[in-house]
Design an enzyme around this catalytic site. Structure first.
Site, PDB file in Angstrom:
ATOM      1  N   ASN A   9       0.783  -1.024   0.177  1.00 44.71           N
ATOM      2  CA  ASN A   9       0.203   0.100   0.149  1.00 44.71           C
ATOM      3  C   ASN A   9       1.014   0.988  -0.026  1.00 44.71           C
ATOM      4  O   ASN A   9       0.911   1.560   1.289  1.00 44.71           O
ATOM      5  CB  ASN A   9      -1.078  -0.339   1.582  1.00 44.71           C
ATOM      6  CG  ASN A   9      -2.283   0.654   1.373  1.00 44.71           C
ATOM      7  OD1 ASN A   9      -2.237   2.102   0.969  1.00 44.71           O
ATOM      8  ND2 ASN A   9      -3.281   1.026   2.315  1.00 44.71           N
ATOM      9  N   LYS A  16       3.186   0.450   3.528  1.00 44.76           N
ATOM     10  CA  LYS A  16       2.612  -0.371   4.410  1.00 44.76           C
ATOM     11  C   LYS A  16       2.819  -1.331   3.405  1.00 44.76           C
ATOM     12  O   LYS A  16       2.775  -1.374   2.715  1.00 44.76           O
ATOM     13  CB  LYS A  16       1.452  -0.373   4.587  1.00 44.76           C
ATOM     14  CG  LYS A  16       1.053   1.380   5.332  1.00 44.76           C
ATOM     15  CD  LYS A  16      -0.171   1.415   5.972  1.00 44.76           C
ATOM     16  CE  LYS A  16       0.013   2.378   6.692  1.00 44.76           C
ATOM     17  NZ  LYS A  16      -1.812   3.168   7.077  1.00 44.76           N
ATOM     18  N   ARG A  67      -2.654  -2.356  -3.199  1.00 43.51           N
ATOM     19  CA  ARG A  67      -3.572  -1.270  -3.430  1.00 43.51           C
ATOM     20  C   ARG A  67      -3.676  -0.416  -4.151  1.00 43.51           C
ATOM     21  O   ARG A  67      -2.379   0.414  -4.318  1.00 43.51           O
ATOM     22  CB  ARG A  67      -4.336  -0.940  -1.883  1.00 43.51           C
ATOM     23  CG  ARG A  67      -5.310  -0.184  -1.024  1.00 43.51           C
ATOM     24  CD  ARG A  67      -5.352   0.103  -0.314  1.00 43.51           C
ATOM     25  NE  ARG A  67      -6.437   0.902   0.107  1.00 43.51           N
ATOM     26  CZ  ARG A  67      -6.268   2.574   0.787  1.00 43.51           C
ATOM     27  NH1 ARG A  67      -5.124   2.797   1.405  1.00 43.51           N
ATOM     28  NH2 ARG A  67      -7.531   3.339   1.198  1.00 43.51           N
ATOM     29  N   HIS A 156     -12.789   2.097  -0.031  1.00 38.92           N
ATOM     30  CA  HIS A 156     -12.231   1.518   1.223  1.00 38.92           C
ATOM     31  C   HIS A 156     -13.573  -0.084   0.808  1.00 38.92           C
ATOM     32  O   HIS A 156     -13.871  -0.643   1.964  1.00 38.92           O
ATOM     33  CB  HIS A 156     -13.673   2.474   2.667  1.00 38.92           C
ATOM     34  CG  HIS A 156     -13.040   3.171   3.059  1.00 38.92           C
ATOM     35  ND1 HIS A 156     -12.792   4.196   4.229  1.00 38.92           N
ATOM     36  CD2 HIS A 156     -11.085   3.953   2.819  1.00 38.92           C
ATOM     37  CE1 HIS A 156     -11.728   5.152   4.530  1.00 38.92           C
ATOM     38  NE2 HIS A 156     -10.491   4.844   3.725  1.00 38.92           N
ATOM     39  N   LEU A 185     -14.457   3.252  10.439  1.00 43.22           N
ATOM     40  CA  LEU A 185     -13.817   5.027  10.866  1.00 43.22           C
ATOM     41  C   LEU A 185     -13.053   4.570  11.171  1.00 43.22           C
ATOM     42  O   LEU A 185     -12.061   3.912  12.422  1.00 43.22           O
ATOM     43  CB  LEU A 185     -14.555   5.139  12.104  1.00 43.22           C
ATOM     44  CG  LEU A 185     -15.843   4.763  11.744  1.00 43.22           C
ATOM     45  CD1 LEU A 185     -16.738   5.037  13.240  1.00 43.22           C
ATOM     46  CD2 LEU A 185     -16.364   6.019  10.566  1.00 43.22           C
ATOM     47  N   ASN A 187      -8.462   7.273   9.717  1.00 45.71           N
ATOM     48  CA  ASN A 187      -7.789   8.855   9.615  1.00 45.71           C
ATOM     49  C   ASN A 187      -9.452   8.815   7.801  1.00 45.71           C
ATOM     50  O   ASN A 187      -9.228  10.009   8.276  1.00 45.71           O
ATOM     51  CB  ASN A 187      -6.733   8.712   8.738  1.00 45.71           C
ATOM     52  CG  ASN A 187      -6.201   9.971   8.902  1.00 45.71           C
ATOM     53  OD1 ASN A 187      -6.281  10.766   9.295  1.00 45.71           O
ATOM     54  ND2 ASN A 187      -5.530  10.127   7.814  1.00 45.71           N
ATOM     55  N   GLY A 188      -9.264   8.178   7.419  1.00 46.10           N
ATOM     56  CA  GLY A 188     -10.361   8.237   6.340  1.00 46.10           C
ATOM     57  C   GLY A 188     -11.357   7.737   6.715  1.00 46.10           C
ATOM     58  O   GLY A 188     -11.497   6.042   7.771  1.00 46.10           O
ATOM     59  N   ARG A 217      -9.361  15.526   6.154  1.00 42.81           N
ATOM     60  CA  ARG A 217     -10.415  16.211   5.334  1.00 42.81           C
ATOM     61  C   ARG A 217     -11.690  16.295   5.694  1.00 42.81           C
ATOM     62  O   ARG A 217     -12.326  15.409   6.701  1.00 42.81           O
ATOM     63  CB  ARG A 217     -10.923  14.267   4.362  1.00 42.81           C
ATOM     64  CG  ARG A 217      -9.604  14.173   3.298  1.00 42.81           C
ATOM     65  CD  ARG A 217     -10.118  13.029   2.441  1.00 42.81           C
ATOM     66  NE  ARG A 217      -8.706  11.983   3.586  1.00 42.81           N
ATOM     67  CZ  ARG A 217      -9.005  10.608   3.386  1.00 42.81           C
ATOM     68  NH1 ARG A 217      -9.622  10.010   2.557  1.00 42.81           N
ATOM     69  NH2 ARG A 217      -8.354   9.598   3.551  1.00 42.81           N
ATOM     70  N   ASP A 258      -5.542  12.331  16.151  1.00 38.03           N
ATOM     71  CA  ASP A 258      -6.012  11.445  17.158  1.00 38.03           C
ATOM     72  C   ASP A 258      -6.807  11.427  17.878  1.00 38.03           C
ATOM     73  O   ASP A 258      -6.685  12.631  18.412  1.00 38.03           O
ATOM     74  CB  ASP A 258      -4.716  11.094  17.750  1.00 38.03           C
ATOM     75  CG  ASP A 258      -4.159   9.827  18.646  1.00 38.03           C
ATOM     76  OD1 ASP A 258      -5.101   9.417  18.658  1.00 38.03           O
ATOM     77  OD2 ASP A 258      -2.885   9.063  18.397  1.00 38.03           O
ATOM     78  N   GLY A 306      -9.501   1.350  12.911  1.00 37.38           N
ATOM     79  CA  GLY A 306      -9.033   2.259  14.035  1.00 37.38           C
ATOM     80  C   GLY A 306      -9.246   2.534  14.595  1.00 37.38           C
ATOM     81  O   GLY A 306      -9.866   2.084  15.980  1.00 37.38           O
ATOM     82  N   VAL A 307     -10.822   3.399  14.581  1.00 36.56           N
ATOM     83  CA  VAL A 307     -11.182   4.542  15.548  1.00 36.56           C
ATOM     84  C   VAL A 307     -12.441   3.321  15.760  1.00 36.56           C
ATOM     85  O   VAL A 307     -12.932   3.391  16.811  1.00 36.56           O
ATOM     86  CB  VAL A 307     -11.876   5.881  15.135  1.00 36.56           C
ATOM     87  CG1 VAL A 307     -12.598   6.570  15.766  1.00 36.56           C
ATOM     88  CG2 VAL A 307     -10.507   6.607  15.107  1.00 36.56           C
ATOM     89  N   GLU A 360      -8.222  -5.416   5.373  1.00 41.07           N
ATOM     90  CA  GLU A 360      -7.399  -5.314   3.869  1.00 41.07           C
ATOM     91  C   GLU A 360      -6.530  -6.421   2.993  1.00 41.07           C
ATOM     92  O   GLU A 360      -6.982  -6.639   1.910  1.00 41.07           O
ATOM     93  CB  GLU A 360      -7.452  -3.960   3.819  1.00 41.07           C
ATOM     94  CG  GLU A 360      -8.467  -2.815   3.674  1.00 41.07           C
ATOM     95  CD  GLU A 360      -8.922  -1.582   4.497  1.00 41.07           C
ATOM     96  OE1 GLU A 360      -9.110  -0.676   3.355  1.00 41.07           O
ATOM     97  OE2 GLU A 360      -8.004  -1.058   5.103  1.00 41.07           O
TER      98      GLU A 360
END
Length: 374
Positions: A9, A16, A67, A156, A185, A187-188, A217, A258, A306-307, A360
């Site tokens: 990615n 990544k 990706r 996504h 949910l 960062n994007g 964003r 964050d 992540g969130v 992913e």
């Protein structure tokens, strides 16, 4: 014999990587090379060489999966990479100027470094390619839309598809029987409404900027803001685009992306952090409500990324006060720090609420194996 796939990615300042056994689902190795363009990592070639140094003992690979965020109107199936495909991806860069150029660069470098392996592009937009026309069509001049390929593409998609399938497996219910809302949910951030395994709407649009409030964003915004800033503030198109992509969202409102830090600042009385969080939750609740109306109710709502996987307060605030809509969280289950797939709704909740870790990399690895098997 394992079938290991190297999944890459490539972003503008990081790469990544993960080596995934497509059959067992296990991760053999993973990591990230950051700060490309600075100091010891001058470019993507150097970044990939550093990654390969960390992968010296991984055994034999069967493919490299890349990706790619935007496939445009024509590229939506996992596709073997050749020179012609790279040319198409470069032409699509105006649709995803922050994402496609580094992806193309990463593919070019990886093909030079690993020329003996098949390279496969897997598109973030693929899952949403067949959105119903009512969901994918913008209400603008149809000839202009057709000429410039303007539609809601959605992003996504690899995550939304994987998580919706995992939700059905977790519940032991046929995918075809479920009305789902998936909330990716990070960062994007994006939301999707899914019926019988197929999406009927999603929050991101022509680009990954539309929809929910994100780390940097803006998400949904009156397009009149753009022309107003151009005419009145004297900002160029590039300046406005950079602001909306890189200096908006949680960063633009509260100075921090964050959410763990945002929560700390709220507890210390930071009003900007509180407003940023309130706007974030308000937008999220609007999309959940819209999708409940679109679906006629949901059988399952799933939080991921992540969130979504780690922030119990976001999950609680996103769904609070929705008992009349058939959604009731279990406070203790929601607060659990567990990392595995789990239910967090109350036993009496008509709508099941889940937390399911996205993967992913595994989805991309399995897509690559399907391509080379075919």
């Amino acid at each position: 014999m394992t079938r290991s796939v190297l999944v890459l990615n490539s972003g503008s300042s990081s790469v990544k990587f993960a080596v995934v056994d497509a059959d067992s689902g296990g991760t053999v190795a993973d990591g990230i090379v950051e700060r490309i363009g600075e100091g010891e990592v001058p470019d993507h070639a150097a970044a990939l060489l550093l990654a390969f140094e960390q992968l010296s003992d991984i055994g034999e690979l069967v493919a490299v999966g890349h990706r790619v965020v935007h496939g445009g109107p024509a590229l939506y199936r996992p596709t073997l990479v050749d020179d012609a495909l790279l040319g198409q991806l470069s032409e699509l860069s105006p649709l995803a100027p922050l994402h496609n150029p580094p992806a193309v660069l990463g593919i070019e470098v990886a093909r030079r470094l690993l020329p003996g392996l098949p390279h496969v592009a897997v598109f973030d937009t693929a899952f949403f390619h067949d959105l119903p026309p009512a969901a994918s069509t913008y209400a603008i001049d149809r000839d202009i839309a057709a000429q410039w390929h303007i539609r809601r593409y959605g992003f996504h998609g690899t995550s939304h598809q994987y998580v919706s399938e995992q939700a059905a497996a977790f519940l032991d219910v046929p995918l075809a029987n479920l009305r789902q809302i998936v909330l990716h949910l990070g960062n994007g951030a994006s939301a999707s409404a899914i019926v019988g395994g197929r999406p009927v709407d999603t929050s991101m649009g022509l680009t990954p900027m539309e929809g929910l409030v994100m780390g940097t964003r803006s998400g949904d915004i009156d397009p009149g803001v753009i022309t107003y800033l151009w005419r009145t503030a004297g900002m160029s198109v590039e300046e406005i685009e950079t602001m909306l992509n890189r200096h908006a969202g949680m960063l633009g409102l509260g100075g921090e992306i964050d959410l763990r830090v945002v929560h700390q600042r709220i507890e210390s009385g930071d009003e900007a952090a509180q407003l940023a969080y309130d706007v974030y939750i308000h937008r999220l609740r609007k999309y959940i409500g819209a999708y409940l109306a679109l679906l006629g109710g949901a059988d399952v709502i799933t939080f991921t990324a992540g969130v979504g996987e780690n922030d119990a307060a976001v999950r609680r605030d996103a769904l609070s006060g929705m008992s009349a809509l058939g959604i009731e969280l279990d406070e203790h289950l929601n607060a659990s720090p567990a990392k595995a797939a789990r239910r967090i709704s109350a036993d009496n909740s008509p709508t099941t609420v889940l937390v399911i870790p996205t993967n992913e990399e595994l989805a991309i690895a399995r897509a690559c194996v399907d391509v080379i098997d075919a």
